[in-house]
Design an enzyme around this catalytic site. Structure first.
Site, PDB file in Angstrom:
ATOM      1  N   ARG A 156      13.001 -49.612 -37.396  1.00 13.44           N
ATOM      2  CA  ARG A 156      12.630 -51.019 -37.896  1.00 13.44           C
ATOM      3  C   ARG A 156      12.523 -51.359 -39.100  1.00 13.44           C
ATOM      4  NH1 ARG A 156      11.062 -49.608 -33.217  1.00 13.44           N
ATOM      5  NH2 ARG A 156      11.843 -50.665 -31.502  1.00 13.44           N
ATOM      6  N   HIS A 161      10.464 -38.819 -25.715  1.00 12.77           N
ATOM      7  CA  HIS A 161      11.864 -39.389 -25.830  1.00 12.77           C
ATOM      8  C   HIS A 161      12.592 -38.138 -25.922  1.00 12.77           C
ATOM      9  CE1 HIS A 161      10.160 -43.525 -27.211  1.00 12.77           C
ATOM     10  NE2 HIS A 161      10.250 -43.220 -25.967  1.00 12.77           N
ATOM     11  N   CYS A 193      24.942 -30.598 -14.349  1.00 12.22           N
ATOM     12  CA  CYS A 193      24.124 -29.599 -13.713  1.00 12.22           C
ATOM     13  C   CYS A 193      22.634 -29.129 -14.546  1.00 12.22           C
ATOM     14  CB  CYS A 193      24.822 -28.382 -13.575  1.00 12.22           C
ATOM     15  SG  CYS A 193      25.050 -27.465 -15.368  1.00 12.22           S
ATOM     16  N   ASN A 217      -1.164 -46.327 -40.096  1.00 10.14           N
ATOM     17  CA  ASN A 217       0.363 -46.879 -40.045  1.00 10.14           C
ATOM     18  C   ASN A 217       0.495 -47.908 -41.244  1.00 10.14           C
ATOM     19  OD1 ASN A 217       2.639 -46.957 -38.625  1.00 10.14           O
ATOM     20  ND2 ASN A 217       2.215 -49.121 -38.149  1.00 10.14           N
TER      21      ASN A 217
HETATM   22  P1  NAD Z   1       8.979 -47.925 -35.450  1.00  5.84           P
HETATM   23  O1  NAD Z   1      10.332 -47.520 -36.116  1.00  5.84           O
HETATM   24  O2  NAD Z   1       9.030 -48.969 -34.233  1.00  5.84           O
HETATM   25  O3  NAD Z   1       7.740 -47.682 -36.226  1.00  5.84           O
HETATM   26  C1  NAD Z   1       7.387 -46.973 -37.047  1.00  5.84           C
HETATM   27  C2  NAD Z   1       6.080 -47.675 -38.038  1.00  5.84           C
HETATM   28  O4  NAD Z   1       5.973 -46.588 -39.144  1.00  5.84           O
HETATM   29  C3  NAD Z   1       6.267 -48.627 -38.602  1.00  5.84           C
HETATM   30  O5  NAD Z   1       5.329 -49.666 -38.297  1.00  5.84           O
HETATM   31  C4  NAD Z   1       6.540 -48.440 -40.077  1.00  5.84           C
HETATM   32  O6  NAD Z   1       6.134 -49.381 -40.885  1.00  5.84           O
HETATM   33  C5  NAD Z   1       5.613 -47.356 -40.230  1.00  5.84           C
HETATM   34  N1  NAD Z   1       5.983 -46.196 -41.205  1.00  5.84           N
HETATM   35  C6  NAD Z   1       6.882 -46.130 -41.890  1.00  5.84           C
HETATM   36  N2  NAD Z   1       6.911 -45.088 -42.589  1.00  5.84           N
HETATM   37  C7  NAD Z   1       5.263 -44.705 -42.709  1.00  5.84           C
HETATM   38  C8  NAD Z   1       4.599 -43.722 -43.380  1.00  5.84           C
HETATM   39  N3  NAD Z   1       5.109 -43.019 -44.500  1.00  5.84           N
HETATM   40  N4  NAD Z   1       3.142 -43.835 -43.129  1.00  5.84           N
HETATM   41  C9  NAD Z   1       2.748 -44.599 -42.105  1.00  5.84           C
HETATM   42  N5  NAD Z   1       3.414 -45.368 -41.277  1.00  5.84           N
HETATM   43  C10 NAD Z   1       4.801 -45.449 -41.811  1.00  5.84           C
HETATM   44  O7  NAD Z   1       8.999 -46.319 -34.428  1.00  5.84           O
HETATM   45  P2  NAD Z   1       8.215 -45.902 -33.239  1.00  5.84           P
HETATM   46  O8  NAD Z   1       7.080 -46.476 -33.062  1.00  5.84           O
HETATM   47  O9  NAD Z   1       8.238 -44.297 -33.378  1.00  5.84           O
HETATM   48  O10 NAD Z   1       9.211 -46.356 -32.113  1.00  5.84           O
HETATM   49  C11 NAD Z   1      10.655 -46.479 -32.288  1.00  5.84           C
HETATM   50  C12 NAD Z   1      11.480 -45.257 -31.578  1.00  5.84           C
HETATM   51  O11 NAD Z   1      11.939 -44.678 -32.498  1.00  5.84           O
HETATM   52  C13 NAD Z   1      10.868 -44.144 -31.026  1.00  5.84           C
HETATM   53  O12 NAD Z   1      11.402 -44.146 -29.502  1.00  5.84           O
HETATM   54  C14 NAD Z   1      11.447 -43.024 -31.414  1.00  5.84           C
HETATM   55  O13 NAD Z   1      11.803 -42.123 -30.199  1.00  5.84           O
HETATM   56  C15 NAD Z   1      12.419 -43.220 -32.141  1.00  5.84           C
HETATM   57  N6  NAD Z   1      12.809 -42.761 -33.595  1.00  5.84           N
HETATM   58  C16 NAD Z   1      12.442 -41.474 -33.662  1.00  5.84           C
HETATM   59  C17 NAD Z   1      12.570 -40.852 -35.123  1.00  5.84           C
HETATM   60  C18 NAD Z   1      12.374 -39.290 -35.110  1.00  5.84           C
HETATM   61  O14 NAD Z   1      12.237 -38.550 -34.118  1.00  5.84           O
HETATM   62  N7  NAD Z   1      11.788 -39.148 -36.532  1.00  5.84           N
HETATM   63  C19 NAD Z   1      13.096 -41.587 -36.048  1.00  5.84           C
HETATM   64  C20 NAD Z   1      13.475 -42.872 -35.752  1.00  5.84           C
HETATM   65  C21 NAD Z   1      13.470 -43.318 -34.325  1.00  5.84           C
HETATM   66 ZN    ZN Z   2      26.941 -28.862 -16.283  1.00 12.62          ZN
END
Ligand code: NAD
Ligand code: ZN
Length: 259
Positions: free
Chosen positions: A41, A127, A138, A226
């Site tokens: 986001r 996730h 399969c 956060n």
């Molecule tokens: P989100 O993007 O909704 O929230 C991330 C939060 O972390 C935000 O509030 C942001 O401001 C904060 N943030 C960013 N950089 C930061 C830092 N350096 N230190 C502290 N805070 C920081 O992500 P979410 O809550 O994980 O949920 C969204 C979905 O995103 C999940 O379902 C996840 O599966 C997926 N996702 C995963 C990855 C990954 O695997 N790295 C990357 C993108 C999205």
């Molecule tokens: Zn298969």
């Protein structure tokens, strides 16, 4: 010496960890931004570059074109190529090594907790994990490297070698259920912990975001690290607004020093 607010909060969090008997660490995309993976986001987040519609399970299953597009993204390595754990992942791995960690519950699919050295059986990936590719028919699982080799060899849309079924990255798409065993285990650990530490999550994606509620309702303390607000801020015992790498490395350094 003046102790600034942040240092005092980090020290208080370290004390809480030392006093805890069952610590659950819950992570989101924010812990991995310092490894160069965009969150969902934020500015430059994933949805500024890709169409979320392409990541619905319905579209993936019904459109070969969508699947082709996804494999192109994978083969170009735009999402996760060569990413390494950062200071926050390493700090959490250290908590594991010194016996201060019950488990990690993560929303991330980037495999970075494993790369940092946490034992896989103590990581609950709500996730999924993009290291793996799964057959939708399969259930056969392939490593991402195996599929990458096919893509690099010119295959546009790889299919299951056993049953010719549709292959899909083993991450949870929109409209898909979370893996039930993992969800159950994560719920269970959240309900039984006495300290729940959130690192880098906006806590708005459900059902993952229910985990801190389960912990709080069962009497656990809650620490949130956060950047930006979460719906749980007012329920946190300690709320630390700061960069995960910075805050977690300082916190764990204090934990290592002991009380
Ligand atoms: P989100 O993007 O909704 O929230 C991330 C939060 O972390 C935000 O509030 C942001 O401001 C904060 N943030 C960013 N950089 C930061 C830092 N350096 N230190 C502290 N805070 C920081 O992500 P979410 O809550 O994980 O949920 C969204 C979905 O995103 C999940 O379902 C996840 O599966 C997926 N996702 C995963 C990855 C990954 O695997 N790295 C990357 C993108 C999205
Ligand atoms: Zn298969």
């Amino acid at each position: 010496m003046v102790i600034n607010d942040l240092d005092a909060k980090v020290a208080a969090a370290a004390e809480m960890i030392l006093a805890s008997r069952r610590l659950v660490v819950f992570t989101g995309a924010g812990i991995s931004t310092e490894s160069g993976i965009p969150d969902f986001r934020g500015p430059g987040g994933i949805w500024t570059r890709f169409d979320p519609d392409d990541f619905t399970i319905q579209k993936f299953l019904s459109s070969r074109e969508t699947r082709k597009k996804q494999w192109e993204i994978l083969v170009k390595g735009e999402l996760l190529s060569g990413v390494k754990p950062n200071r926050a992942h390493h700090a959490i791995a250290k908590l594991g090594r010194i016996g201060k960690l019950d488990c990690i519950i993560t929303q991330n699919v980037d495999n970075l907790h494993q790369k940092a050295g946490n034992s896989p059986e103590k990581i609950f990936e709500l996730h999924g994990n993009l290291q793996w590719i799964r057959c939708m028919d399969c259930g056969e699982r392939y490593s991402v490297e195996h599929i990458m080799a096919l893509l690099q060899g010119g295959v546009e849309v790889p299919e299951c070698e056993k049953c010719h079924g549709i292959l899909k990255p083993d991450a949870v798409f929109f409209g898909e259920m979370l893996p039930p065993d993992t969800l159950n285990a994560a719920t269970d650990h959240s309900m039984r912990c006495d300290l729940f530490l959130v690192v880098g999550s906006s806590l708005v994606v459900h059902p993952a975001a229910l985990m801190p509620a389960y912990a709080k309702e069962a009497g656990a303390k809650l620490i949130i690290v956060n950047i930006g607000d979460t719906p749980y801020d007012s329920r946190a015992d300690i709320l630390i607004e700061g960069k995960a790498g910075d805050v977690m490395s300082k916190m764990v350094e204090k934990v290592e020093k002991g009380p």
